[in-house]
Design an enzyme around this catalytic site. Structure first.
Site, PDB file in Angstrom:
ATOM      1  N   SER A 119     -10.816   5.590  21.287  1.00  0.00           N
ATOM      2  CA  SER A 119     -10.625   4.717  20.131  1.00  0.00           C
ATOM      3  C   SER A 119     -11.150   3.316  20.414  1.00  0.00           C
ATOM      4  O   SER A 119     -11.297   2.521  19.500  1.00  0.00           O
ATOM      5  CB  SER A 119      -9.144   4.647  19.779  1.00  0.00           C
ATOM      6  OG  SER A 119      -8.426   4.074  20.843  1.00  0.00           O
ATOM      7  N   HIS A 140     -15.310   9.242  17.094  1.00  0.00           N
ATOM      8  CA  HIS A 140     -13.946   8.736  16.946  1.00  0.00           C
ATOM      9  C   HIS A 140     -13.332   9.281  15.657  1.00  0.00           C
ATOM     10  O   HIS A 140     -13.655   8.821  14.559  1.00  0.00           O
ATOM     11  CB  HIS A 140     -13.957   7.196  16.967  1.00  0.00           C
ATOM     12  CG  HIS A 140     -12.605   6.590  16.876  1.00  0.00           C
ATOM     13  ND1 HIS A 140     -12.366   5.367  16.306  1.00  0.00           N
ATOM     14  CD2 HIS A 140     -11.384   7.054  17.278  1.00  0.00           C
ATOM     15  CE1 HIS A 140     -11.070   5.103  16.367  1.00  0.00           C
ATOM     16  NE2 HIS A 140     -10.459   6.110  16.941  1.00  0.00           N
ATOM     17  N   GLU A 152     -16.106   7.949  13.144  1.00  0.00           N
ATOM     18  CA  GLU A 152     -17.000   6.880  13.598  1.00  0.00           C
ATOM     19  C   GLU A 152     -17.884   7.490  14.672  1.00  0.00           C
ATOM     20  O   GLU A 152     -17.372   8.010  15.667  1.00  0.00           O
ATOM     21  CB  GLU A 152     -16.173   5.763  14.264  1.00  0.00           C
ATOM     22  CG  GLU A 152     -15.858   4.601  13.400  1.00  0.00           C
ATOM     23  CD  GLU A 152     -15.181   3.485  14.193  1.00  0.00           C
ATOM     24  OE1 GLU A 152     -15.608   2.346  14.042  1.00  0.00           O
ATOM     25  OE2 GLU A 152     -14.218   3.747  14.942  1.00  0.00           O
ATOM     26  N   ASN A 190     -11.093  -0.052  14.685  1.00  0.00           N
ATOM     27  CA  ASN A 190     -10.002  -0.773  15.345  1.00  0.00           C
ATOM     28  C   ASN A 190     -10.232  -2.269  15.450  1.00  0.00           C
ATOM     29  O   ASN A 190      -9.292  -3.029  15.636  1.00  0.00           O
ATOM     30  CB  ASN A 190      -9.718  -0.150  16.707  1.00  0.00           C
ATOM     31  CG  ASN A 190      -8.940   1.144  16.522  1.00  0.00           C
ATOM     32  OD1 ASN A 190      -8.158   1.262  15.587  1.00  0.00           O
ATOM     33  ND2 ASN A 190      -9.183   2.111  17.384  1.00  0.00           N
TER      34      ASN A 190
HETATM   35  N1  CAA Z   1      -1.602  17.197  10.350  1.00  0.00           N
HETATM   36  C1  CAA Z   1      -2.123  17.911   9.330  1.00  0.00           C
HETATM   37  N2  CAA Z   1      -1.875  17.614   8.028  1.00  0.00           N
HETATM   38  C2  CAA Z   1      -1.046  16.600   7.776  1.00  0.00           C
HETATM   39  C3  CAA Z   1      -0.454  15.826   8.800  1.00  0.00           C
HETATM   40  C4  CAA Z   1      -0.751  16.176  10.132  1.00  0.00           C
HETATM   41  N3  CAA Z   1      -0.263  15.495  11.173  1.00  0.00           N
HETATM   42  N4  CAA Z   1       0.312  14.877   8.226  1.00  0.00           N
HETATM   43  C5  CAA Z   1       0.208  15.034   6.901  1.00  0.00           C
HETATM   44  N5  CAA Z   1      -0.608  16.059   6.629  1.00  0.00           N
HETATM   45  C6  CAA Z   1      -0.992  16.549   5.303  1.00  0.00           C
HETATM   46  C7  CAA Z   1       0.182  17.142   4.582  1.00  0.00           C
HETATM   47  O1  CAA Z   1       0.297  18.511   4.856  1.00  0.00           O
HETATM   48  C8  CAA Z   1      -0.150  16.908   3.145  1.00  0.00           C
HETATM   49  O2  CAA Z   1      -1.020  17.891   2.670  1.00  0.00           O
HETATM   50  P1  CAA Z   1      -0.598  18.736   1.378  1.00  0.00           P
HETATM   51  O3  CAA Z   1       0.191  17.853   0.484  1.00  0.00           O
HETATM   52  O4  CAA Z   1      -1.886  19.160   0.807  1.00  0.00           O
HETATM   53  O5  CAA Z   1       0.190  19.832   1.977  1.00  0.00           O
HETATM   54  C9  CAA Z   1      -0.975  15.631   3.144  1.00  0.00           C
HETATM   55  O6  CAA Z   1      -1.405  15.445   4.498  1.00  0.00           O
HETATM   56  C10 CAA Z   1      -0.127  14.469   2.704  1.00  0.00           C
HETATM   57  O7  CAA Z   1       1.014  14.413   3.546  1.00  0.00           O
HETATM   58  P2  CAA Z   1       2.469  13.969   3.067  1.00  0.00           P
HETATM   59  O8  CAA Z   1       2.642  14.334   1.635  1.00  0.00           O
HETATM   60  O9  CAA Z   1       3.435  14.479   4.065  1.00  0.00           O
HETATM   61  O10 CAA Z   1       2.517  12.409   3.255  1.00  0.00           O
HETATM   62  P3  CAA Z   1       1.544  11.282   2.767  1.00  0.00           P
HETATM   63  O11 CAA Z   1       1.030  11.531   1.388  1.00  0.00           O
HETATM   64  O12 CAA Z   1       2.222  10.008   3.086  1.00  0.00           O
HETATM   65  O13 CAA Z   1       0.275  11.405   3.748  1.00  0.00           O
HETATM   66  C11 CAA Z   1      -0.786  10.578   5.668  1.00  0.00           C
HETATM   67  C12 CAA Z   1       0.418  11.322   5.112  1.00  0.00           C
HETATM   68  C13 CAA Z   1      -2.054  11.409   5.393  1.00  0.00           C
HETATM   69  C14 CAA Z   1      -0.571  10.445   7.153  1.00  0.00           C
HETATM   70  C15 CAA Z   1      -0.910   9.193   4.932  1.00  0.00           C
HETATM   71  O14 CAA Z   1       0.305   8.521   5.006  1.00  0.00           O
HETATM   72  C16 CAA Z   1      -1.985   8.325   5.494  1.00  0.00           C
HETATM   73  O15 CAA Z   1      -3.166   8.478   5.184  1.00  0.00           O
HETATM   74  N6  CAA Z   1      -1.574   7.352   6.344  1.00  0.00           N
HETATM   75  C17 CAA Z   1      -2.502   6.450   7.013  1.00  0.00           C
HETATM   76  C18 CAA Z   1      -3.101   7.154   8.167  1.00  0.00           C
HETATM   77  C19 CAA Z   1      -4.052   6.286   8.910  1.00  0.00           C
HETATM   78  O16 CAA Z   1      -4.283   5.138   8.593  1.00  0.00           O
HETATM   79  N7  CAA Z   1      -4.648   6.882   9.938  1.00  0.00           N
HETATM   80  C20 CAA Z   1      -5.524   6.161  10.804  1.00  0.00           C
HETATM   81  C21 CAA Z   1      -4.707   5.734  12.004  1.00  0.00           C
HETATM   82  S1  CAA Z   1      -5.679   4.787  13.069  1.00  0.00           S
HETATM   83  C22 CAA Z   1      -6.511   5.916  13.977  1.00  0.00           C
HETATM   84  O17 CAA Z   1      -6.335   7.092  13.928  1.00  0.00           O
HETATM   85  C23 CAA Z   1      -7.531   5.328  14.846  1.00  0.00           C
HETATM   86  C24 CAA Z   1      -7.091   4.724  16.096  1.00  0.00           C
HETATM   87  O18 CAA Z   1      -7.912   4.713  16.998  1.00  0.00           O
HETATM   88  C25 CAA Z   1      -5.812   4.030  16.321  1.00  0.00           C
END
Ligand code: CAA
Length: 283
Positions: A119, A140, A152, A190
């Site tokens: 990352s 990434h 990325e 990031n």
């Molecule tokens: N694995 C697989 N599928 C998942 C999951 C997981 N861990 N978590 C959620 N989902 C799926 C769910 O099954 C659901 O799909 P369906 O409704 O079709 O069944 C869908 O995603 C939506 O989930 P929820 O309804 O439970 O909850 P939500 O609408 O709040 O979505 C989320 C969850 C997708 C995580 C959303 O909150 C989100 O996009 N959050 C931001 C995530 C983000 O910013 N990620 C980047 C982090 S930074 C990074 O990764 C880089 C780094 O280097 C630090």
């Protein structure tokens, strides 16, 4: 030569997600980790995700089985002997990554591309320990991998256009959108996300608003799916601190200094969701 067989190193949250999306796209996947229990946990998460897809009618039981059958187990890096691509998603530590890449360089076929899901660690520095830095690249993925559309794709200093294009094409096969980025601290994701999270922590630290209010502003006012403090807990506060240190050290600007409150939480072991407590408490 087209990519057909992929080794994913690390069966944790990111590695298991990457293995799942590769197998879904039809690639033969070797999922590698150092311990049987880590592998079991990773394949358990993949099975759970696929079962949810079946429940929701997005896949048939037969499709789920076909995806699982494309994933084989490995506890030994020497299994990379006939792969076309390795995607490393091991611990975020330069010594560990360099030692894996050095070993892989001696094992993987000459044509194989070596990618890292880091990352924020420099791709160029990882590539430098291999005899094939032109075939080393960053891929990434974002968490949760099966859901997030972005990859990325980071060019190291020596990465060739040919290798970049092959990875760009593969990313599209995975039904993700590749974005081309050069190798600078934090890349793009990031470099922008973490200072925003760090600023949210400063706002809490300075008493500008409560954690709930800070999250609501960004969720309801900016349409972010999670507020920055909830997202910090989701990413892990230790990871957030680690990335801020990399930005601070690598770019040398005080605007990237990690918030003292973030340091304090990490020192206390309040690491977010994974430890049961971060800015919020998780049962
Ligand atoms: N694995 C697989 N599928 C998942 C999951 C997981 N861990 N978590 C959620 N989902 C799926 C769910 O099954 C659901 O799909 P369906 O409704 O079709 O069944 C869908 O995603 C939506 O989930 P929820 O309804 O439970 O909850 P939500 O609408 O709040 O979505 C989320 C969850 C997708 C995580 C959303 O909150 C989100 O996009 N959050 C931001 C995530 C983000 O910013 N990620 C980047 C982090 S930074 C990074 O990764 C880089 C780094 O280097 C630090």
């Amino acid at each position: 030569m087209a990519i057909q067989k992929v080794m994913v190193i690390g069966a944790g949250q990111m590695g298991s997600g990457i293995a799942q999306v590769c197998a879904q796209a039809g690639y033969d996947v070797i999922l590698n980790d150092i311990k049987q229990e880590f592998w079991d946990r990773g394949i358990g998460v993949i099975t759970k995700n696929l079962s949810r897809d079946v429940e929701k009618g997005r896949k048939t039981e037969a499709e789920k089985e076909a995806v699982l059958n494309r994933i084989s187990k490995s506890l030994d890096l020497r299994d990379a002997v006939d792969v076309d691509l390795v995607i490393e998603a091991a611990t975020e530590n330069m010594d560990i990554k360099q030692s894996i890449f050095k070993e892989l360089d001696a094992i993987a076929p000459q044509h194989a591309i070596l990618a890292t899901n880091t990352s924020s660690l420099p791709i160029t520095e990882i590539a430098a320990v291999t005899e094939r830095p032109e075939q080393v690249i960053g891929m990434h993925f974002m968490n949760p991998v099966p859901v997030m559309k972005l990859v990325e794709v980071i060019r190291g200093l020596a990465t060739t256009d040919e290798v970049y294009k092959e990875i760009e094409q593969m990313t599209i096969q995975l039904e993700k959108t590749p974005v081309e980025v050069n190798d600078f601290p934090g890349f793009i994701s990031n470099r922008i996300l973490l200072p925003m999270i760090n600023e949210a922590i400063y706002a809490l630290y300075e008493g500008v608003a409560t954690k709930e209010a800070i999250d609501d502003v960004m969720k309801l006012g900016m349409n972010h799916p999670m507020g920055p403090l909830t997202l910090a807990d989701f990413i892990g506060l230790d990871t957030c601190l680690y990335i801020m240190e990399i930005l601070h050290d690598g770019l040398g600007d005080s605007k990237y200094r990690p918030c003292p409150l973030l340091r304090k939480y990490v020192a206390a072991g309040w690491l977010g969701r994974k430890s049961g407590r971060g800015f919020y408490v998780y049962e």
